[in-house]
Scaffold this motif. Structure first.
Motif, PDB file in Angstrom:
ATOM      1  N   ARG A  36       0.755  -1.210   0.071  1.00  0.00           N
ATOM      2  CA  ARG A  36      -0.060  -0.249  -0.084  1.00  0.00           C
ATOM      3  C   ARG A  36       0.930   1.229  -0.079  1.00  0.00           C
ATOM      4  O   ARG A  36       2.146   1.272   0.523  1.00  0.00           O
ATOM      5  CB  ARG A  36      -0.933  -0.100   1.438  1.00  0.00           C
ATOM      6  N   GLN A  37       0.296   2.347  -0.644  1.00  0.00           N
ATOM      7  CA  GLN A  37       0.817   3.449  -0.567  1.00  0.00           C
ATOM      8  C   GLN A  37       0.449   4.437   0.536  1.00  0.00           C
ATOM      9  O   GLN A  37      -0.814   4.264   0.840  1.00  0.00           O
ATOM     10  CB  GLN A  37       0.726   4.408  -1.685  1.00  0.00           C
ATOM     11  N   GLN A  38       1.375   4.634   1.601  1.00  0.00           N
ATOM     12  CA  GLN A  38       1.087   5.242   2.955  1.00  0.00           C
ATOM     13  C   GLN A  38       0.095   6.508   2.794  1.00  0.00           C
ATOM     14  O   GLN A  38      -0.580   6.682   3.891  1.00  0.00           O
ATOM     15  CB  GLN A  38       2.395   5.247   3.896  1.00  0.00           C
ATOM     16  N   TRP A  41      -3.012   5.098   1.630  1.00  0.00           N
ATOM     17  CA  TRP A  41      -3.240   3.835   1.876  1.00  0.00           C
ATOM     18  C   TRP A  41      -3.948   2.814   0.934  1.00  0.00           C
ATOM     19  O   TRP A  41      -4.817   1.860   1.034  1.00  0.00           O
ATOM     20  CB  TRP A  41      -4.546   3.636   3.284  1.00  0.00           C
ATOM     21  N   ARG A  66       6.246   6.655   0.097  1.00  0.00           N
ATOM     22  CA  ARG A  66       6.655   5.642   1.157  1.00  0.00           C
ATOM     23  C   ARG A  66       5.580   4.478   0.996  1.00  0.00           C
ATOM     24  O   ARG A  66       4.461   4.884   0.823  1.00  0.00           O
ATOM     25  CB  ARG A  66       6.362   6.331   2.395  1.00  0.00           C
ATOM     26  N   TYR A  67       5.967   3.294   0.845  1.00  0.00           N
ATOM     27  CA  TYR A  67       5.196   2.215   0.731  1.00  0.00           C
ATOM     28  C   TYR A  67       5.386   1.161   1.937  1.00  0.00           C
ATOM     29  O   TYR A  67       6.372   1.161   2.426  1.00  0.00           O
ATOM     30  CB  TYR A  67       5.581   1.406  -0.659  1.00  0.00           C
ATOM     31  N   SER A  68       4.086   0.650   2.100  1.00  0.00           N
ATOM     32  CA  SER A  68       4.087  -0.595   3.297  1.00  0.00           C
ATOM     33  C   SER A  68       4.128  -1.681   2.751  1.00  0.00           C
ATOM     34  O   SER A  68       3.113  -1.992   1.810  1.00  0.00           O
ATOM     35  CB  SER A  68       2.925  -0.217   4.313  1.00  0.00           C
ATOM     36  N   ALA A  70       3.304  -5.783   3.439  1.00  0.00           N
ATOM     37  CA  ALA A  70       3.044  -6.533   4.521  1.00  0.00           C
ATOM     38  C   ALA A  70       3.015  -8.066   3.891  1.00  0.00           C
ATOM     39  O   ALA A  70       2.463  -8.163   2.990  1.00  0.00           O
ATOM     40  CB  ALA A  70       1.488  -6.350   5.120  1.00  0.00           C
ATOM     41  N   GLU A  84       5.593  -6.218   8.519  1.00  0.00           N
ATOM     42  CA  GLU A  84       5.626  -5.108   7.652  1.00  0.00           C
ATOM     43  C   GLU A  84       7.001  -4.548   7.775  1.00  0.00           C
ATOM     44  O   GLU A  84       7.594  -4.551   8.878  1.00  0.00           O
ATOM     45  CB  GLU A  84       4.460  -4.264   8.096  1.00  0.00           C
ATOM     46  N   GLU A  85       7.132  -3.945   6.585  1.00  0.00           N
ATOM     47  CA  GLU A  85       8.146  -2.847   6.235  1.00  0.00           C
ATOM     48  C   GLU A  85       7.814  -1.737   5.566  1.00  0.00           C
ATOM     49  O   GLU A  85       6.876  -1.730   4.675  1.00  0.00           O
ATOM     50  CB  GLU A  85       9.326  -3.828   5.417  1.00  0.00           C
ATOM     51  N   ASN A  86       8.327  -0.559   5.941  1.00  0.00           N
ATOM     52  CA  ASN A  86       8.022   0.687   5.200  1.00  0.00           C
ATOM     53  C   ASN A  86       9.291   0.966   4.471  1.00  0.00           C
ATOM     54  O   ASN A  86      10.438   0.967   4.873  1.00  0.00           O
ATOM     55  CB  ASN A  86       7.811   1.665   6.251  1.00  0.00           C
TER      56      ASN A  86
END
Length: 283
Positions: A36-38, A41, A66-68, A70, A84-86
């Motif tokens: 997801r794009q933070q 979302w 910034r992308y999340s 999961a 999860e990593e950002n």
């Protein structure tokens, strides 16, 4: 199933990221991935990966976002908690702009052209604009063009001493466009091109160290007087990436140019002597 182990994500470019991990400790069938794009979302990717996967490459992402990521381990219809990593994609050159210096909003003398521009001419969606330089092309052409996509361009000294050089750049100067709380967004720059402005590299009349290697010396750019009764076209080049923290130039800086202005003709006046200097120049 237990979570996967040692997940790490990193940017590869302005539009791609990669993630890697180690196998989980328990039995598993596959992995499910959500990206997801933070900011919004928004779901960008929803994937299922094979059991033996330990590497994920994600393409077609947007610059400086910034992308999340999961990742869940799947086994017998059940899923583990997500790991999860950002990660932020790299910056890119500013988006193209259709704005250009208005030839009807300038003030001219025989040797100078005064004009204004501001930070809002360039979108910071791909990263903050850090530096500017002014590009000057001697030309009567009315075609809508951008400057030659070459970096660096010749200096004023090159232009003065070599008749085949028809375009040059000034010195680099910080933008201030990325100041906190948006204070730099409306910053206006007043440029009196040809007047020896310190911002543009200073006057060109001072004695230079002729032993300098001009291919590596980024500080030889200066702001010399324009020729009278001569048509010039002007562009502003904006950099999102130019120098590193040690003020060394990146091999391939990231920049975007405004379109060249329509020709702006300096006033008649005493001719400025363009005497060749005893320099060895590499163009």
């Amino acid at each position: 199933p237990s979570r996967l182990r040692n997940m790490h994500c990193f940017p590869n470019s302005s539009s791609s990221i990669s993630c890697s991990w180690s196998f989980p400790d328990s039995q598993w069938d596959s992995y499910t991935v959500e990206v997801r794009q933070q900011d919004s979302w928004e779901l960008v990717y929803a994937l299922r990966l094979a059991r033996d996967s330990t590497l994920l490459n994600l393409e077609n992402l947007q610059p400086h976002r910034r992308y999340s990521v999961a990742v869940r381990v799947a086994s017998a219809g059940l899923s583990s908690p997500a790991v999860e990593e950002n990660v932020v994609t790299m910056i890119d050159r500013p988006p193209p702009t259709t704005i250009r210096v208005n030839e009807r909003a300038v003030r001219i003398t025989p040797s100078t052209i005064f004009f204004k521009f501001n930070c809002s001419w360039f979108n910071d969606v791909n990263g903050a604009v850090r530096f500017f330089t002014v590009i000057v092309a001697e030309s009567n052409d009315n075609e809508v063009l951008q400057p030659e996509q070459l970096h660096p361009l010749p200096s004023f000294q090159d232009y003065r001493t070599n008749s085949s050089v028809r375009a040059y750049q000034t010195g680099y100067f910080p933008s201030g466009c990325a100041q906190e709380q948006g204070m730099g967004a409306g910053r206006v720059f007043e440029v009196n091109l040809g007047a020896g402005l310190d911002r543009l590299g200073g006057p060109c009349d001072s004695e230079e160290d002729h032993d300098n290697d001009h291919n590596s010396d980024l500080y030889h750019f200066c702001d010399g007087p324009l020729k009278p009764k001569t048509a010039y076209r002007i562009s502003v080049r904006a950099f999102t990436q130019l120098f590193d923290e040690d003020h060394r130039e990146f091999p391939q800086p990231l920049y975007t140019d405004t379109f060249l202005s329509l020709p702006i003709r300096t006033q008649a006046g005493e001719a400025t002597l363009y005497t060749p200097l005893p320099l060895t120049l590499t163009i």
